[in-house]
Design a protein around this motif. Structure first.
Motif, PDB file in Angstrom:
ATOM      1  N   SER A   1       8.639 -32.781  50.273  1.00 19.06           N
ATOM      2  CA  SER A   1       8.874 -31.474  50.899  1.00 19.06           C
ATOM      3  C   SER A   1       7.749 -31.040  51.847  1.00 19.06           C
ATOM      4  O   SER A   1       7.330 -29.894  51.849  1.00 19.06           O
TER       5      SER A   1
ATOM      6  N   ASN B   1       6.699 -30.934  56.071  1.00 22.97           N
ATOM      7  CA  ASN B   1       7.412 -30.997  57.339  1.00 22.97           C
ATOM      8  C   ASN B   1       7.420 -32.441  57.847  1.00 22.97           C
ATOM      9  O   ASN B   1       8.453 -32.973  58.241  1.00 22.97           O
TER      10      ASN B   1
ATOM     11  N   GLY C   1      12.622 -35.481  50.642  1.00 20.98           N
ATOM     12  CA  GLY C   1      12.767 -34.051  50.896  1.00 20.98           C
ATOM     13  C   GLY C   1      11.846 -33.508  51.971  1.00 20.98           C
ATOM     14  O   GLY C   1      11.543 -32.321  51.977  1.00 20.98           O
ATOM     15  N   ASN C   2      11.382 -34.380  52.862  1.00 18.17           N
ATOM     16  CA  ASN C   2      10.555 -33.906  53.969  1.00 18.17           C
ATOM     17  C   ASN C   2      11.432 -33.570  55.171  1.00 18.17           C
ATOM     18  O   ASN C   2      12.608 -33.917  55.222  1.00 18.17           O
ATOM     19  N   GLY C   3      10.827 -32.886  56.186  1.00 19.87           N
ATOM     20  CA  GLY C   3      11.514 -32.756  57.461  1.00 19.87           C
ATOM     21  C   GLY C   3      11.650 -34.134  58.088  1.00 19.87           C
ATOM     22  O   GLY C   3      12.747 -34.658  58.273  1.00 19.87           O
TER      23      GLY C   3
ATOM     24  N   TYR D   1      16.425 -37.923  51.709  1.00 19.07           N
ATOM     25  CA  TYR D   1      16.623 -36.477  51.878  1.00 19.07           C
ATOM     26  C   TYR D   1      15.710 -35.871  52.943  1.00 19.07           C
ATOM     27  O   TYR D   1      15.173 -34.768  52.758  1.00 19.07           O
TER      28      TYR D   1
ATOM     29  N   GLY E   1      15.267 -33.897  56.342  1.00 18.84           N
ATOM     30  CA  GLY E   1      16.094 -33.065  57.203  1.00 18.84           C
ATOM     31  C   GLY E   1      16.228 -33.675  58.594  1.00 18.84           C
ATOM     32  O   GLY E   1      17.213 -33.450  59.299  1.00 18.84           O
TER      33      GLY E   1
ATOM     34  N   ASN F   1      20.330 -41.000  52.616  1.00 22.92           N
ATOM     35  CA  ASN F   1      20.553 -39.551  52.643  1.00 22.92           C
ATOM     36  C   ASN F   1      19.575 -38.789  53.523  1.00 22.92           C
ATOM     37  O   ASN F   1      19.189 -37.664  53.218  1.00 22.92           O
TER      38      ASN F   1
ATOM     39  N   GLY G   1      11.805 -29.457  60.923  1.00 26.38           N
ATOM     40  CA  GLY G   1      12.628 -30.228  59.990  1.00 26.38           C
ATOM     41  C   GLY G   1      12.699 -29.562  58.622  1.00 26.38           C
ATOM     42  O   GLY G   1      13.754 -29.450  58.031  1.00 26.38           O
ATOM     43  N   LEU G   2      11.533 -29.092  58.158  1.00 28.91           N
ATOM     44  CA  LEU G   2      11.492 -28.492  56.818  1.00 28.91           C
ATOM     45  C   LEU G   2      12.269 -27.186  56.796  1.00 28.91           C
ATOM     46  O   LEU G   2      12.953 -26.869  55.826  1.00 28.91           O
TER      47      LEU G   2
ATOM     48  N   LEU H   1      15.728 -27.881  56.436  1.00 28.37           N
ATOM     49  CA  LEU H   1      15.978 -28.241  55.050  1.00 28.37           C
ATOM     50  C   LEU H   1      16.170 -26.994  54.187  1.00 28.37           C
ATOM     51  O   LEU H   1      17.082 -26.892  53.381  1.00 28.37           O
TER      52      LEU H   1
ATOM     53  N   PHE I   1      12.932 -25.999  45.363  1.00 28.13           N
ATOM     54  CA  PHE I   1      12.329 -27.250  44.942  1.00 28.13           C
ATOM     55  C   PHE I   1      11.862 -27.177  43.487  1.00 28.13           C
ATOM     56  O   PHE I   1      11.213 -26.218  43.092  1.00 28.13           O
TER      57      PHE I   1
ATOM     58  N   TYR J   1       9.815 -29.712  40.718  1.00 28.85           N
ATOM     59  CA  TYR J   1       9.104 -30.971  40.486  1.00 28.85           C
ATOM     60  C   TYR J   1       8.837 -31.095  38.987  1.00 28.85           C
ATOM     61  O   TYR J   1       8.247 -30.203  38.387  1.00 28.85           O
TER      62      TYR J   1
ATOM     63  N   TYR K   1      16.387 -29.202  45.654  1.00 30.74           N
ATOM     64  CA  TYR K   1      15.749 -30.512  45.684  1.00 30.74           C
ATOM     65  C   TYR K   1      14.990 -30.701  44.378  1.00 30.74           C
ATOM     66  O   TYR K   1      14.078 -29.952  44.073  1.00 30.74           O
TER      67      TYR K   1
ATOM     68  N   PHE L   1      12.813 -33.240  41.934  1.00 31.72           N
ATOM     69  CA  PHE L   1      12.023 -34.462  41.908  1.00 31.72           C
ATOM     70  C   PHE L   1      11.557 -34.690  40.467  1.00 31.72           C
ATOM     71  O   PHE L   1      10.876 -33.844  39.903  1.00 31.72           O
TER      72      PHE L   1
ATOM     73  N   GLU M   1      27.146 -38.935  45.222  1.00 29.28           N
ATOM     74  CA  GLU M   1      26.493 -40.154  45.694  1.00 29.28           C
ATOM     75  C   GLU M   1      25.338 -40.512  44.779  1.00 29.28           C
ATOM     76  O   GLU M   1      24.526 -39.666  44.425  1.00 29.28           O
TER      77      GLU M   1
END
Lengths: 330, 345
Positions: A216, A218, A238-240, A264, A266, A292, B6-7, B10, B161, B163, B190, B192, B264
């Motif tokens: 997670s 960027n 789960g990172n960008g 995962y 993004g 994914n 990007g994050l 997400l 998230f 963890y 998410y 983990f 999946e």
């Protein structure tokens, strides 16, 4: 005979005495210093009288020595100016809070060999923050650490930066990261250059990652021009953007990926770019699972992306973009 | 609105999946809220430096204490009330610390060498994450122990998230598959999980049917001795598991049972052995098929290796799938149904 015996006895005694004094003076010279949550920075940083902060303990530690954490607490930021090991043994929580606009642990140019073990470094502000700023051209070992960025959206925050700031050398350092989780930063690990950027001849950093979790952020791992990274047996999830290589005008940038999970994202799971076709970004991908992500593996402009063709790149919105090249097993 | 990173994409997606609310709208709100929160955090920090970004608990602690290292608290449930959102609860020594409902972003950390248990009574839940305000939770080094039937170890119904590192989740049994769950994932987000064992329950890790799916990453996990399934994956969820052992689960190691929407599951470098069935991939077929990919794994010594009905199972062709045979079988049942080979690249 008696006299000889007596004489040898007294010599032995003298020798022992000198040895004992030597040992005592070695203790005082502090190859090991100790810190504790109930310590005090007016103390000698000894086992019996521990100090309270890393920042003070390092001033009492010989070059090549160790700072040992005795019990669970927060120990403050520290700028490391000499060879040293900071060790929180398993069973001890050793936190480092990074205030807004600063670095948790800075490795300064004179620190040619530093080991950080068992630390929990967390950002508590939202300005330009760095968990570990590796500014020397030496060697840094990071083991069993957790680096947590500021919770929330991406700010200019970096888990670990490799950026040689030493004007006396244009070479960058060597970074080893093992069994470490790096989460919620703008960039988890960033290999860039400062003096390097303007110098055509220096060596880039060599970054070796094993069993690392990049989660997670960027961008999980970003390798810029001249630097090289290898990453194995790691989870990038789960990172960008997961893993990114971006070469520059005069230098390539390289990354070898073995047995990793990249999931995962993004954006792109793994990407390779370059500014100049003569100095491409290079990624080699092997035995890895890339699933994914928005785009699994992207070979962008100026980038090369080699595959051993033993990877699972499936179930991404776009599995591969730009043609993957073949890296033959030898 | 400025371009999203990007994050941010997400998070926007996670919010949309979780709540059905427009992610961009929420993102804008989050940005403003964060700005305000930041201002708040800065003012608070100045007012009371380090008041409670970090709380400490000890077996000798007392919940009337301020949860400092010198005067630690006794329970997680009290410590969390004394901890800022985004803060940490640190376990100082070995003890049982009670169940806790997590209502803010938090880390609970029991360093290695310390035993930090959470006993869970019959029909109870050890750690409940249910508030929509909770977007980031880290749980490290905990032992979740069931004390009675139909209990749940960790129940995730947050947004964001989660963890889980170095935990043991043991004995959450019940008399049906949905009761007695080690880790229940009831919402999108998410998740983990690393270096964690989930054992001796009805279902080790259960994902909720209905709603939006979660994205689950499992690494070095052991799913052992559960009665119905090690991992049960329902509609819309996505899970990736690597370097893990899924063994001794009475009915099945993995169950991917699709009802109406695809799920999946990606399996890499796992050992799947000694289960009733290694992997049950079932569904209605057609467009609602579940998808399972398996590579570099061992599927052996189960009564049935892979059971594939109305679902898609793809293999990289580099798995060891043999000797799956019950004592009553004359011949092995390695692959029941059709498995398709995909090409690695």
């Amino acid at each position: 005979m008696k006299i000889i015996r007596l004489a040898s006895c007294s010599i032995l005694f003298a020798v022992l005495q000198v040895a004992a004094q030597g040992y005592a003076s070695t203790l005082a010279a502090t190859p090991q210093t100790f810190v504790s949550g109930v310590g005090n920075d007016n103390n000698a940083c000894s086992r019996q009288q521990p100090c309270r902060t890393f920042a003070h303990a390092i001033t009492q530690t010989d070059p090549g020595g160790e700072i040992v954490v005795l019990d669970s607490a927060e120990y403050g930021t520290v700028s490391i100016d000499r060879e040293v090991t900071i060790e929180a043994p398993k069973g001890v929580y050793a936190g480092v809070d990074v205030p807004s606009g600063s670095a948790g642990i800075e490795i300064m140019p004179k620190a040619t060999r530093v080991t950080l073990r068992g630390l929990r470094i967390r950002s508590t502000g939202a300005n330009v923050n760095i968990g570990i700023a590796f500014r020397s051209a030496g060697t840094l070992y990071v083991e069993d650490c957790i680096l947590d960025g500021f919770p929330g959206l991406a700010f200019k925050e970096f888990g670990i930066t490799v950026s040689n700031d030493d004007p006396s050398t244009s070479n960058a350092g060597t970074l080893y990261v093992k069994d470490t989780a790096i989460r919620n930063w703008d960039v988890g690990i960033k290999a860039e250059g400062f003096y390097l950027q303007n110098d055509k001849f220096g060596f880039g950093a060599e970054v070796t990652l094993e069993r690392v979790q990049l989660e997670s952020n960027n961008i999980g791992l970003q390798v810029l021009q001249r630097h090289k990274a290898t990453i194995r047996d790691s989870v990038i999830s789960g990172n960008g953007t997961g893993l990114s290589v971006f070469a520059g005008d005069f230098h390539s940038a390289k990354m070898v990926i073995e047995r990793c999970l990249i999931a995962y994202s993004g954006g792109n799971g793994v990407e390779s770019f370059g500014a100049d076709p003569n100095y491409p970004g290079i990624v080699v991908l092997s035995n890895s699972v890339v699933v994914n992500n928005s785009t699994g593996a992207l070979r962008g402009a100026g980038g090369l992306l080699f595959s051993r063709h033993n990877n699972t790149i499936e179930g991404n919105a776009v599995d591969t973009q730009g043609s993957l090249q073949t890296e033959t097993g030898k | 609105m400025k371009a999203k990173s990007g994050l941010e994409k997400l998070i926007s997606l996670a919010v949309w999946r979780t709540t059905g609310i427009d992610g961009d709208q929420t993102l804008r709100t989050i940005r403003i809220a964060l700005g305000l929160a930041l201002f708040g955090v800065l003012s608070v920090t100045q007012a009371s430096a380090g008041a409670s970004t970090r709380s400490f608990v000890s077996g000798n602690g007392n919940d009337n204490n301020p949860c400092s290292p010198e005067a630690p608290c006794r329970t997680f449930a009290h410590a969390i009330t004394q901890t800022d959102a985004g803060g940490e609860i640190i376990v100082m020594d070995s003890a049982e610390y009670g169940t806790v409902a997590i209502d803010r972003n938090i880390t609970i950390d029991a360093p290695k060498g310390i035993y930090a248990a959470v006993n869970v009574a019959q029909q109870g839940t050890g750690i409940t994450i249910s508030s929509p305000n909770v977007t980031r939770v880290e749980l490290r080094g905990l032992r979740l122990i069931s004390q009675g039937a139909d209990s749940t170890g960790i129940s995730y119904n947050g947004a964001g998230f989660l963890y889980i590192d170095n935990c043991v989740v043991d004995g959450f049994y019940g008399f049906v598959a949905s009761k007695g769950v080690g880790i229940a994932i009831l919402n999108a987000g998410y998740i983990f999980v690393k270096d964690t064992s989930v054992r001796n329950g009805s279902t080790g890790i259960l994902t909720a049917q209905g709603g939006f799916g979660a994205s689950i990453t499992l690494d070095q996990v052991r799913l052992e001795g559960n009665n119905y399934a090690g991992l049960r994956l329902s509609d819309k969820h996505k899970a990736t598991i690597r370097n893990s052992v899924v063994s001794g689960n009475v009915s099945a190691g993995f169950v991917a049972d699709v009802q109406t929407s695809p799920s999946e599951l990606n399996i890499e470098a796992c050992t799947i052995s000694g289960n009733g069935t290694g992997l049950k991939a079932t569904g209605p077929g057609g467009n609602a098929q579940g998808m399972v990919r398996i590579s570099n794994s061992i599927v052996s010594h189960n009564d049935v290796g892979l059971l594939i009905q109305g679902s898609t199972v793809l293999s990289a062709g580099n798995n060891t799938i043999r000797d799956n045979q019950s004592v009553f079988d004359v011949t092995p049942h390695d692959i029941v149904g059709v498995m398709v080979i995909y090409k690695q690249r």
